[in-house]
Structure formats: C-alpha cells, structure tokens
Design a protein around this motif. Structure first.
Motif, short mmCIF file in Angstrom:
data_model
loop_
_atom_site.label_atom_id
_atom_site.label_comp_id
_atom_site.label_asym_id
_atom_site.label_seq_id
_atom_site.Cartn_x
_atom_site.Cartn_y
_atom_site.Cartn_z
N UNK A 252 0.82 -1.23 0.00
CA UNK A 252 0.00 0.00 0.00
C UNK A 252 0.85 1.28 0.00
N UNK A 253 2.05 1.23 0.59
CA UNK A 253 2.87 2.45 0.62
C UNK A 253 3.74 2.61 -0.63
N UNK A 254 3.53 1.76 -1.63
CA UNK A 254 4.23 1.92 -2.89
C UNK A 254 5.46 1.05 -3.05
N UNK A 255 5.97 0.50 -1.94
CA UNK A 255 7.14 -0.37 -2.04
C UNK A 255 6.79 -1.61 -2.85
N UNK A 256 7.71 -2.06 -3.71
CA UNK A 256 7.45 -3.28 -4.45
C UNK A 256 8.33 -4.40 -3.89
#
Lengths: 353, 289
Positions: A252-256
């Motif tokens: 959800x925070x954009x980290x992949x």
C-alpha cells in the motif's frame, strides 16, 4: 501392507463440518503426518481411516479395497492411541498378544510373535510386567508393539508422542522412524507439532477447519506454501499483503517486493508474499545494491531475543513487525532501537494468491 | 495421593485422631456396645428382665446344630442370597453399562434417577405395592388379561418368585451404582484399542470390560448378598407361608417369641457363616479382579 486412498470424504457432527471434501492419497510404505491445529479435523480423518466412525460421503480404500462401511475390527489396521490405551488388567505380553489371541492363533505362534514384537521395540525382557509398572516411553513402545504384531495393513498414530517430555519425544521420533522403515508399513500420524511433522514424515497434509489446505513433502510445503495459513502454521513467515504486479506485489505504501516462486497471480489482483525469517539479511548502513537480494526494506529493531545459536530480531516497519533470524556467527549484535536495512532474494519470496 | 500418604506417614496417627474420634466414638456407643450385649445374651438361658432367673449356657448355639430346621433354613437363605445376587447382576450390570457408556447428558441423569428412586421410597411401601401388583386380580393379572385374548391366572403372591422379585427390586440399585462407578472409570479408548486389534464387541466385553469391572461386581455382590441372607421383611410379606427363611426365624425370636438369647445366637452363627463365605471367596475373586 497397502496404500490408503481417501477421496472426497465429508463428515459432519450436527451443524459442524468436521471434514469437508478431503482427498489424500497415502502411498504404500510412506510415512505421513496429518498436521493441523485442534479442531482442524485431523483426528476425525484418522478415525474415518481406522473405522471408528463412518464418513457421510466419500470413499476410503485400503489396498484398493473400499472400506468406508467396514467396521474397525475388520479393517486390519494397527492403531496407537494418545494415552496408549494399554489394558491395565493384562501383562505387557498379554497386551501385545491380544490381537493374535482374539484371532484364535495357536499359543506357540502367539508367544513367538509377541517376543519378536517386544524385541523390535527393545522391551524383550519386560513381557511379565503390568502397564502401570512402566514409564511413559515404555508404555508407548508396548502400544506400538501391540499395534504392529498383528501385521496390519496400515499403522495409525494419534498424537502418540504428545504425553512424553521433550527429550524422550526426540528419542521416540527416531525410534518410531526406525521401526517404520524396518517393517515398511504405511504410517499415518496425527500431530499438532510442526517440528515432529517436519522431521519424521515423507509427506505432510495440513488441515484447517475440516479442509485439506496443502499436501506434499515437508520441504515443498516449507519452501512453497500455497496459503498464508500453510506458511505460518508450518514454520514462521513474514507476510506482506498488496496488489500483484506480475513479478511480485506492490505494498500500500508503494514499495514493491519481487517474488520469483509460488503462484502466478494476474497483475492487479490482491496477493500476498511470504518470506521465512532466516532468509532475510539484516544490516546497519545502506549496503550496495545487490541483485541477489533485490528486496530491501528499512526498519527499526524493536526487540531482540537471544537463543544461543541464533538471535531473533523484531523489526518495526510501517506498522508491521517483521521477524528476522540471524545465526550466531560472532558478528556484532544489533541493539534495540537501531535503524536497519533488511534485504532478501526474490527466490526466497513466495507469492500467494 | 502420594503426597497425602507421605504427609500421613511423616506425622503419624496423632494429628488424625481428632478427625477419627467422632466416628469411632459413635461406632463404639451405637454399634459395638449393643453388639457386645448381644454376644452376652446369646450365652444366656433367659433375658435378665423382671427378676427372671438366668444362667450361662451354650444351649442356644447347640440348638442350631441339634435341630436340622435351622441349618435347612440357613441353606435356603444362602440360596436366596445367591439367586437374588445373580438376578441383580443380570439386571443391574447391563443397565450400568448403558448408563456409563451409551447414554450422555440429560437422558443419563433421567435414567439414573429412575434407578435411585427405590432408595428414596419407604421399604414397606415398596413391598406392599408389589403385593398389589402380584396378587390374583392384582395389577399384573388384570393388565395381562386385558391384553391377552385368552384367560390366564397370575397369582404370584405368597410364593418364592414373589420374594425374589421384591428383593431384587430392593437391592438392584446397589449393583447398578457400584458397576456404574467402575465402568465409568474404564477409558473408552480401551474399547477402541480392543476393536482396532480385531476383537468383536463381544470379545472386547468379555476380555476387557468385564474383567475391569470386577471390583464393582464384587462390591455390589457383597452389598447385596449379605443383607439378603438375613432379610425378613420381603420374605414375610411377599412369601407368606413359603416365606420362612433364616432371617424371619431370627425376627420371630426377637419380636414374637421373645427368646432374645436364641435370636442372638442364630444371628452370630449367620454372621460367622457369611464371614467364612466371604473369606473363602476373597482369593478367587481377587484373582478374577
């Protein structure tokens, strides 16, 4: 000796579905563990195979012969109970002889077979004792000798080591495995102890709420769990939840997080990733980018548990606590509150649909 | 339990004395003293009442051996005890088995209550209600004739079977209770273990369950056999003329003939015979258990 096939077996007690369409193939001569929390249906499944209870639907075959309506005494199985269930009114030898004697075997045959079975479990000299004069481990061996002396087609064990203390349990695990190999009997073993399941069995079936969650060799289930439940019930796992990207997930925070094992999930669908704590590296400074450990996350050590040969670090990161196990190699230990970088390989990351 | 034993042996009997004293004091006053008086009476020629002459004698005991009537009655009382005990096993054990191993929850409580109920009713009421059932034109006779197309005559009153029926009814709860307790202590997994080894339900019953319930069967039998051998109420009311047994003769000596010394002597002979029987049976029963 024979394999056991369980096909689409269901069993309900009132409104409670104890077994829900369970199918497992137990190959001839294998050592299987049925693993699950209490209430998962593992004991119910064992009792269906034994014949103490009949399924509402489905088929059970032993050695290719349908037995789902055959009562237990006609199934030619051997069973070891959790509390051993030795007959207190009989000597050890009479306990072991029971199965042969109800069949009407000759006295001389019985005596010879009983002695052989007691020798196999290394209790050859204790035939004259009463069960209450034996230790827990010895009772366990008597129960095993009694179950195998009739040359059953399948050996069923219902949490047989549950009542023993830790050291004795490890001894009995080795012993049980030795005896099973020696006589080559198909063995089905119910346990809630994941370590026992991992160390003893050729294959494990994990049950939950009456359903078979996953089945396969221990290594396969540990390395490639197909569900969050399998990942966390057999061993420890860090779970990340997000949206599938095609080559991993996006948190959800954009980290992949890149994952190269496990299920293939179409991009955009909800998915999660599981990483074993011992696969994660922990370091203080920002290390050079390392393609072998392409997944990185920043966090802060919140707690360290020292266990001698290893330490477990609890690392807080964006509201989630991750577990990392580091072998004691003599390297500097990290303090609580320290900022750290975690990194691990996409190969160690299992994608779960 | 091991701990309790350890404490007991460390402290000895002394601290236990205040706990034991009330019971033993009561037993001494209420049982031992009167019983001793009875032993005394049994060696007397007559009761020392109203200034009657009396002397010591062995005559009361001699009477038992010189008149064959008494030993004949004792034998028929022993046979009665044996038969009633046997019927109590036959009727009580299956009931105890169902209560302990088949029924669960509320239905068990309900059936249990029905077993205990005779205990809570007065013995005389119980026996007279049997009289109403068993006599000619009684409840059993009328009911059977109402159902059956042909005429039958049921009059069990004043007969040996009536005595058996009444006694079995009075004493069967003892058998149910003692057997229930031992059966309940038998782990269900023992039954399952037996069946997993290829034994039929019948084989499991004979080779595992019955041997393990021996303590209950023995305790129940002792509780029933001893009082039945000395019983007088059921034989008298339900047996009529056929109901003359050793117990009724003793009762006669005390209540009707007023020959307490003979009654006491006959009682102690009965006590001795019962003790000898129990002592002889003990080793056999212990091996079976």
């Amino acid at each position: 000796m024979a394999g056991v096939q369980v096909a689409n077996v269901s069993r309900s007690f009132g409104a409670h579905k104890a077994l829900d369409d369970v199918s497992i193939d137990f190959a001839d001569g294998g050592f299987y563990a049925l693993l699950g929390p209490s209430g998962s249906g593992k004991t119910t499944l064992l009792r269906q195979i034994a014949g103490f209870d009949f399924p509402d639907a489905g088929r059970i075959a032993i050695g290719g012969e349908s037995v789902e309506r055959v009562p237990v005494e006609k199934r030619r199985i051997g069973m070891v109970f959790q509390n051993y269930a030795l007959f207190p009114n009989m000597s050890v030898a009479d306990n072991v002889a029971f199965g042969l004697s109800v069949r009407g075997e000759a006295k001389a045959t019985i005596a010879a077979e009983v002695q052989r079975a007691l020798d196999l479990v290394q209790l050859g000299k204790l035939g004259g004792r009463r069960p209450h004069q034996l230790s827990g481990g010895q009772r366990q061996r008597v129960a095993l000798a009694r179950a195998i002396v009739t040359k059953p087609r399948v050996l069923l064990l219902d949490e047989p080591l549950g009542a023993l203390d830790k050291a004795l349990r490890v001894d009995m695990q080795i012993e049980l495995k030795r005896i099973q190999r020696e006589i080559g009997i198909t063995t089905i073993f119910v346990t809630h102890d994941q370590e026992e399941a991992l160390t003893m069995s050729d294959r494990i079936g994990i049950l939950r709420d009456g359903r078979l969650v996953q089945e396969g060799p221990p290594e396969e289930i540990y390395d490639r769990p197909q569900s969050e439940f399998a990942a966390t019930f057999l061993g420890d796992a860090n779970i990340f939840r997000g949206d599938a990207t095609g080559s991993g997930i996006k948190l959800p925070d954009g980290t992949t997080i890149a994952a190269s094992t496990g299920a293939s999930v179409p991009a955009g669908a909800k998915a999660s990733c599981a990483v074993r704590p011992e696969r994660i590296r922990i370091s203080t400074g920002a290390a050079k980018p390392d393609p072998a450990n392409a997944n990185t996350l920043k966090g802060q050590v919140s707690k360290r548990i020292f266990a001698g040969n290893n330490s477990t670090y609890f690392v807080d990161r964006d509201g989630q606590t991750l577990k990392v196990i580091v072998q004691n190699t003599g390297a500097e230990r990290l303090a609580e509150g320290q900022d750290v970088v975690l990194s691990w390989s996409p190969d160690s990351t299992v994608l779960i649909a | 339990m091991a701990d309790q034993l350890a404490i007991g042996s460390r402290r000895g009997l002394k601290p236990a004395l205040p706990l034991l004293l009330p019971a033993y004091l009561w037993l001494t006053v209420a049982i031992f003293l009167p019983l001793s008086a009875m032993v005394f009476f049994s060696f007397m020629t007559d009761l020392p009442l109203a200034g009657k002459e009396w002397a010591f004698t062995l005559g009361n005991y001699e009477a038992f051996f010189s008149q064959s009537l008494y030993s004949r009655l004792l034998l028929s009382s022993l046979r009665l005890g044996l038969e009633v005990t046997l019927w109590c096993v036959v009727i009580g054990y299956p009931a105890a088995y169902v209560l302990a191993k088949v029924l669960k929850g509320r239905s068990r409580e309900a059936i249990f209550l029905l077993v205990i109920l005779p205990f809570w009713s007065n013995g005389l009421v119980r026996i007279f209600s049997w009289a109403m059932v068993l006599r000619e034109g009684g409840i059993l006779d009328t009911a059977l004739n109402a159902v059956l197309p042909f005429k039958i005559n049921i009059d069990l009153m004043y007969s040996y079977p009536a005595v058996i029926i009444g006694l079995v009814h009075s004493y069967v709860p003892y058998m149910v209770l003692t057997c229930y307790l031992t059966l309940q202590a038998i782990d269900d997994s023992l039954i399952e273990a037996g069946r997993s080894l290829g034994a039929s339900r019948r084989q499991v019953l004979w080779r595992v369950i019955i041997p393990l319930s021996m303590p209950g069967l023995i305790a129940g039998s002792a509780l029933i056999f001893v009082p039945v051998v000395g019983s007088f109420m059921e034989p008298r009311i339900l047996g009529g003329r056929t109901g003359t047994f050793y117990g009724t003769v003793i009762e006669d000596q005390f209540a009707a003939v007023f020959n307490w010394p003979l009654g006491a002597a006959l009682s102690f002979i009965l006590l001795a015979v019962v003790l000898i029987i129990l002592a002889l049976a003990a080793p056999v029963l212990r091996r079976a258990g």
